[in-house]
Design a protein around this motif. Structure first.
Motif, PDB file in Angstrom:
ATOM      1  N   LEU A 503      41.950  36.417  37.974  1.00  0.00           N
ATOM      2  CA  LEU A 503      41.092  35.712  37.019  1.00  0.00           C
ATOM      3  C   LEU A 503      41.802  34.476  36.481  1.00  0.00           C
ATOM      4  CD1 LEU A 503      39.543  38.630  34.908  1.00  0.00           C
ATOM      5  CD2 LEU A 503      38.430  37.274  36.685  1.00  0.00           C
ATOM      6  N   GLY A 504      43.107  34.606  36.201  1.00  0.00           N
ATOM      7  CA  GLY A 504      43.871  33.470  35.706  1.00  0.00           C
ATOM      8  C   GLY A 504      43.897  32.329  36.703  1.00  0.00           C
ATOM      9  N   HIS A 505      43.992  32.673  37.995  1.00  0.00           N
ATOM     10  CA  HIS A 505      43.954  31.666  39.054  1.00  0.00           C
ATOM     11  C   HIS A 505      42.634  30.892  39.012  1.00  0.00           C
ATOM     12  CE1 HIS A 505      44.664  30.132  43.203  1.00  0.00           C
ATOM     13  NE2 HIS A 505      43.355  30.237  43.295  1.00  0.00           N
ATOM     14  N   GLN A 506      41.526  31.633  38.874  1.00  0.00           N
ATOM     15  CA  GLN A 506      40.213  30.992  38.775  1.00  0.00           C
ATOM     16  C   GLN A 506      40.131  30.095  37.551  1.00  0.00           C
ATOM     17  OE1 GLN A 506      37.507  34.588  39.327  1.00  0.00           O
ATOM     18  NE2 GLN A 506      36.209  32.939  40.043  1.00  0.00           N
ATOM     19  N   LEU A 507      40.558  30.643  36.408  1.00  0.00           N
ATOM     20  CA  LEU A 507      40.485  29.880  35.163  1.00  0.00           C
ATOM     21  C   LEU A 507      41.295  28.591  35.285  1.00  0.00           C
ATOM     22  CD1 LEU A 507      39.572  29.813  32.150  1.00  0.00           C
ATOM     23  CD2 LEU A 507      41.775  30.871  31.609  1.00  0.00           C
ATOM     24  N   PHE A 508      42.506  28.693  35.830  1.00  0.00           N
ATOM     25  CA  PHE A 508      43.354  27.507  35.940  1.00  0.00           C
ATOM     26  C   PHE A 508      42.660  26.403  36.726  1.00  0.00           C
ATOM     27  CE2 PHE A 508      46.287  24.833  38.248  1.00  0.00           C
ATOM     28  CZ  PHE A 508      47.140  24.398  37.241  1.00  0.00           C
ATOM     29  N   TRP A 509      42.152  26.728  37.909  1.00  0.00           N
ATOM     30  CA  TRP A 509      41.606  25.674  38.764  1.00  0.00           C
ATOM     31  C   TRP A 509      40.257  25.167  38.267  1.00  0.00           C
ATOM     32  CZ3 TRP A 509      44.513  22.814  41.472  1.00  0.00           C
ATOM     33  CH2 TRP A 509      45.683  23.308  42.029  1.00  0.00           C
ATOM     34  N   LEU A 510      39.465  26.024  37.626  1.00  0.00           N
ATOM     35  CA  LEU A 510      38.193  25.547  37.062  1.00  0.00           C
ATOM     36  C   LEU A 510      38.442  24.581  35.901  1.00  0.00           C
ATOM     37  CD1 LEU A 510      36.033  28.801  37.140  1.00  0.00           C
ATOM     38  CD2 LEU A 510      35.668  26.728  38.493  1.00  0.00           C
ATOM     39  N   LEU A 511      39.464  24.859  35.101  1.00  0.00           N
ATOM     40  CA  LEU A 511      39.811  23.948  34.007  1.00  0.00           C
ATOM     41  C   LEU A 511      40.493  22.691  34.553  1.00  0.00           C
ATOM     42  CD1 LEU A 511      41.224  26.506  31.394  1.00  0.00           C
ATOM     43  CD2 LEU A 511      39.024  25.351  31.289  1.00  0.00           C
ATOM     44  N   LYS A 512      41.429  22.892  35.472  1.00  0.00           N
ATOM     45  CA  LYS A 512      42.198  21.770  36.022  1.00  0.00           C
ATOM     46  C   LYS A 512      41.291  20.766  36.720  1.00  0.00           C
ATOM     47  CE  LYS A 512      46.201  19.906  37.509  1.00  0.00           C
ATOM     48  NZ  LYS A 512      45.672  18.812  38.336  1.00  0.00           N
ATOM     49  N   SER A 513      40.249  21.244  37.368  1.00  0.00           N
ATOM     50  CA  SER A 513      39.374  20.361  38.139  1.00  0.00           C
ATOM     51  C   SER A 513      38.588  19.403  37.255  1.00  0.00           C
ATOM     52  CB  SER A 513      38.400  21.187  38.987  1.00  0.00           C
ATOM     53  OG  SER A 513      37.510  21.907  38.153  1.00  0.00           O
ATOM     54  N   GLU A 514      38.554  19.645  35.932  1.00  0.00           N
ATOM     55  CA  GLU A 514      37.780  18.781  35.038  1.00  0.00           C
ATOM     56  C   GLU A 514      38.651  18.060  34.017  1.00  0.00           C
ATOM     57  OE1 GLU A 514      33.819  19.511  34.011  1.00  0.00           O
ATOM     58  OE2 GLU A 514      33.818  21.554  34.768  1.00  0.00           O
ATOM     59  N   LEU A 515      39.962  18.177  34.144  1.00  0.00           N
ATOM     60  CA  LEU A 515      40.840  17.519  33.170  1.00  0.00           C
ATOM     61  C   LEU A 515      40.722  16.003  33.187  1.00  0.00           C
ATOM     62  CD1 LEU A 515      44.233  19.480  33.178  1.00  0.00           C
ATOM     63  CD2 LEU A 515      42.484  19.405  31.407  1.00  0.00           C
ATOM     64  N   HIS A 516      40.220  15.452  34.283  1.00  0.00           N
ATOM     65  CA  HIS A 516      40.051  13.998  34.352  1.00  0.00           C
ATOM     66  C   HIS A 516      38.942  13.509  33.421  1.00  0.00           C
ATOM     67  CE1 HIS A 516      36.972  15.611  37.051  1.00  0.00           C
ATOM     68  NE2 HIS A 516      36.296  14.511  36.789  1.00  0.00           N
ATOM     69  N   ASP A 517      38.053  14.418  33.004  1.00  0.00           N
ATOM     70  CA  ASP A 517      36.947  14.058  32.101  1.00  0.00           C
ATOM     71  C   ASP A 517      37.487  14.028  30.674  1.00  0.00           C
ATOM     72  OD1 ASP A 517      34.667  13.755  30.601  1.00  0.00           O
ATOM     73  OD2 ASP A 517      33.576  15.416  31.512  1.00  0.00           O
ATOM     74  N   SER A 518      37.585  12.849  30.085  1.00  0.00           N
ATOM     75  CA  SER A 518      38.204  12.708  28.762  1.00  0.00           C
ATOM     76  C   SER A 518      37.453  13.465  27.676  1.00  0.00           C
ATOM     77  CB  SER A 518      38.304  11.227  28.386  1.00  0.00           C
ATOM     78  OG  SER A 518      37.050  10.578  28.487  1.00  0.00           O
ATOM     79  N   LYS A 519      36.203  13.840  27.920  1.00  0.00           N
ATOM     80  CA  LYS A 519      35.435  14.590  26.917  1.00  0.00           C
ATOM     81  C   LYS A 519      35.947  16.023  26.756  1.00  0.00           C
ATOM     82  CE  LYS A 519      31.116  11.965  27.423  1.00  0.00           C
ATOM     83  NZ  LYS A 519      31.608  11.015  28.435  1.00  0.00           N
ATOM     84  N   VAL A 520      36.634  16.548  27.780  1.00  0.00           N
ATOM     85  CA  VAL A 520      37.126  17.931  27.707  1.00  0.00           C
ATOM     86  C   VAL A 520      38.638  18.006  27.878  1.00  0.00           C
ATOM     87  CG1 VAL A 520      34.943  18.893  28.528  1.00  0.00           C
ATOM     88  CG2 VAL A 520      36.742  18.345  30.177  1.00  0.00           C
ATOM     89  N   THR A 521      39.308  16.870  28.006  1.00  0.00           N
ATOM     90  CA  THR A 521      40.742  16.881  28.302  1.00  0.00           C
ATOM     91  C   THR A 521      41.536  17.664  27.267  1.00  0.00           C
ATOM     92  OG1 THR A 521      40.603  14.744  29.423  1.00  0.00           O
ATOM     93  CG2 THR A 521      42.771  15.439  28.669  1.00  0.00           C
ATOM     94  N   VAL A 522      41.290  17.414  25.979  1.00  0.00           N
ATOM     95  CA  VAL A 522      42.050  18.098  24.924  1.00  0.00           C
ATOM     96  C   VAL A 522      41.723  19.590  24.917  1.00  0.00           C
ATOM     97  CG1 VAL A 522      42.385  18.303  22.438  1.00  0.00           C
ATOM     98  CG2 VAL A 522      42.242  16.047  23.492  1.00  0.00           C
ATOM     99  N   GLN A 523      40.450  19.925  24.926  1.00  0.00           N
ATOM    100  CA  GLN A 523      40.027  21.328  24.860  1.00  0.00           C
ATOM    101  C   GLN A 523      40.535  22.125  26.055  1.00  0.00           C
ATOM    102  OE1 GLN A 523      35.840  21.959  25.432  1.00  0.00           O
ATOM    103  NE2 GLN A 523      35.805  23.855  24.259  1.00  0.00           N
ATOM    104  N   PHE A 524      40.270  21.658  27.268  1.00  0.00           N
ATOM    105  CA  PHE A 524      40.686  22.385  28.467  1.00  0.00           C
ATOM    106  C   PHE A 524      42.208  22.368  28.611  1.00  0.00           C
ATOM    107  CE2 PHE A 524      36.583  22.260  31.232  1.00  0.00           C
ATOM    108  CZ  PHE A 524      35.885  22.834  30.189  1.00  0.00           C
TER     109      PHE A 524
END
Length: 667
Positions: A503-524
């Protein structure tokens, strides 16, 4: 040992044997799927399987066995050890000293469930393949460096909110006692991206989810040097006492140039209460967001947008001042205990309309049933008369139509704190709901923190780890609807992922894949930091995966380039590179970013290829890190948005699981 990080308390439990660390890295993969008629016919006399044993001398022997599908891993181990002892004429080993590893996968079968309930065995039966296992010493596994004993986090506690009293500090004022109209002073806006001489109009609105409580606006003013100044009081008709807990103040600038219509040029959303439930007061400067391509030009606001500010230094800056409403102490939203007390104090008289003891007429019940039978996609568009009826029959909904909870929540007057209190009290007695209902309550339309917490509690009680992984995509997307960095949803995901590396593997990559979006960068980014801080043994695997992906990006870029020699194919250009040390080391002996179930061995560069489609995806061929397993083939594609593909594959998986739970194998 206890570690405290800011507002979150993480209790750490020492794992002396290393077993918890093993279970974290190799979680049990069970399935609820039943066997089809064809599957039951195949295994009615038992399943044929292979067990490999590595002897201390280095020799390898294997046993072909027939085992009942109802046998447990312990019974299978005992039978394999017995065969091993008979063959070597040595004394039989103790079954509890061994574990079964699935051949070709980084997966173990352990526990006391019947073999048919393990996903690996179930999948083999469905594919008409013989399961294969490797018998390994438990002590050898637990002593490995990647299964080192380590402390495990248990519970993340929620920061205290609501009214707090202290002998030295005056008690805060309840927002319910503030009868003044909500207002603020609009001061100025800077860095407004619109030509000088254009006209700008300011809009402000109170939103609860997508529901607009009230909106106000200014007159047009002319912009000069990318700046406009108002120094104007903005007063709502809504009283402070009527503000819902999770209400957003949505503000927007609209610009109009000569010959063009008024269009949204910048927006920002702000929760009126902070995470400690205190009403915002004082001077604020907000960095606004520009209009995105997917936003409608005629939209006055963007309430579904993020509540976090734009980190861009060149962003439009909006300055406002919120008064203290003649209160020298903080103004807070009441605690849950006070909300429930309010519900008790304002309960309807017995047998009166809307009371728990009132018996509605048949005509009322027929109307309610008709409303609930309508297409569920229209639940948020109930007309006012329908909302009043659903609210009046809220106890009928709880007792006989519990699936109608989203309809009921859409019918609450969230600006009426007495009705809100009654809804919170009713929610305490609502019975457990299935996954689809719980997931729907994490939608943007239901921002109330207690509603979302109830949905999380239901998901936590209903979903095992394998089922949770199916919905991880939607749950990560739901994080975008949270008003605060610290939320029950984030806590739920972290607690479950810190106990299951898959589950942690899934969570990491789902969050990491959107870090480029500045709207969620801080939260994710903060959620990722918490996960990695308490899963440090996962970091080496993740780092190697990221390094391998960076190499694949380079290879794909080279594959897309046109060769100066027209007769040289893309595959012929990348194969020599794949043989170089700078590529072989990062691309050897790693868990795939797709799933930690597969660990690749050596890249067979002579068998790798470049596909002919526009994005030139790479066709990669690895040996299996498990020498008994089949080779692993992966296609890598760079430059396409694959979220729709992910959603389609997810729907295939969910539908297949639903059918298989009904003992239907539709392949």
């Amino acid at each position: 040992m206890q570690i405290i990080c800011n507002d979150v308390t993480c209790h750490r439990i020492e794992d002396q044997s290393g077993w918890q660390a093993f279970v974290y890295k190799y979680p049990l993969r069970l399935t609820n799927a039943g066997l089809s008629d064809e599957g039951r016919e195949v295994i009615q006399e038992g399943i044929v399987l292979t067990v490999y044993v590595e002897e201390p001398t280095g020799n390898q022997i294997s046993f072909m066995m027939k085992e009942s599908i109802e046998s447990t891993p312990s019974q299978l181990i005992a039978q394999a050890l017995s065969k091993w002892a008979n063959k070597t004429r040595n004394q039989a080993h103790m079954p509890d000293k061994y574990l079964l590893k699935t051949v070709g996968l980084s997966d173990y079968v352990y526990g006391e469930n019947p073999l048919k309930e393990y996903k690996y065995v179930n999948d083999c039966i469905m594919k008409n393949e013989a399961p294969a296992f490797l018998l390994q010493s438990k002590d050898d596994i637990l002593e490995r460096s990647d299964i080192a004993s380590r402390p495990r986090p248990s519970i993340l506690s929620r920061p205290s909110t609501g009214m707090i009293s202290s002998p030295t500090i005056k008690s805060p004022t309840s927002v319910w006692h503030v009868l003044e109209q909500l207002s603020f002073k609009l001061q100025y806006a800077q860095n407004v991206e619109i030509p000088n001489g254009s006209k700008v109009k300011f809009y402000a609105g109170l939103f609860y989810g997508m529901e607009s409580i009230e909106t106000i606006s200014t007159e047009d003013i002319v912009i000069s040097d990318s700046q406009c100044t108002w120094n104007q009081e903005m007063v709502f008709k809504t009283e402070v006492s009527e503000i819902p807990h999770m209400c957003r103040l949505c503000m927007a600038l609209h610009g109009r140039t000569k010959g063009k219509e008024n269009t949204l040029i910048a927006w920002v959303n702000v929760p009126l209460f902070n995470y400690k439930s205190r009403l915002m007061r004082g001077e604020y400067k907000f960095s606004m967001w520009g209009r995105s391509d997917h936003q409608q030009q005629d939209e006055s606001f963007y309430p579904i947008g993020t509540v976090f500010q734009n980190p861009d230094e060149d962003a439009t800056v909006l300055a406002i001042t919120v008064p203290n409403f003649n209160r020298a102490v903080p103004i807070v939203f009441p605690s849950d205990k006070e909300v429930l007390q309010c519900a008790s104090d304002n309960m309807e008289d017995p047998d009166s309309l809307g009371s728990p003891t009132w018996h509605p007429s048949n005509s009322h019940l027929i109307q309610l049933q008709q409303i609930l039978e309508n297409d569920s996609t229209n639940m948020y568009q109930l007309v006012e008369q329908e909302k009043e009826l659903v609210w009046l029959l809220r106890y009928e909904c709880r007792d006989n139509y519990p699936h109608a909870l989203p309809h009921l929540l859409s019918s609450v007057k969230w600006y009426n704190y007495k009705d809100v209190a009654k809804m919170q009290a009713l929610l305490q007695t609502w019975r457990q709901q299935p996954v689809d209902c719980a997931l729907s309550l994490l939608d943007f339309n239901f921002p109330d923190r207690n509603v979302r917490k109830k949905a999380i509690d239901w998901l936590n009680d209903t979903l095992n780890d394998n089922e949770l992984s199916q919905y991880m995509l939607q749950l990560v997307q739901s994080l975008k609807f949270e008003a605060y960095l610290f939320s029950d949803l984030a806590t739920f995901l972290l607690e479950r992922c810190l106990c299951n590396q898959h589950l942690g593997h899934q969570l990491f990559w789902l969050l990491k894949s959107e870090l480029h979006d500045s709207k969620v960068t801080v939260q994710f980014g903060l959620i990722l930091e918490v996960y990695l801080r308490f899963s440090r043994d996962h970091i080496p695997n993740i780092c190697k995966q990221q390094e391998s992906l960076s190499k694949l990006v380079c290879l794909n870029t080279i594959a897309k380039q046109k060769s100066s020699k027209n007769n040289v194919k893309a595959a012929d250009r990348i194969r020599p590179l794949l043989a170089q040390k700078t590529y072989t080391e990062p691309l050897t002996n790693l868990y795939t970013p797709l799933t930690p179930l597969f660990k690749v061995g050596v890249l067979r560069h002579e068998k790798c290829n470049v596909m002919d489609s526009k994005k030139k995806p790479l066709w990669l061929h690895w040996t299996n890190a498990d020498e008994r397993g089949q080779d692993i083939l992966i296609m890598y594609k760079n430059g396409d948005d694959l979220r729709q593909d992910m959603l389609t594959l997810q729907m295939f998986t969910i539908m297949d699981n639903i059918w298989r739970e009904e003992e239907l194998d539709l392949r």
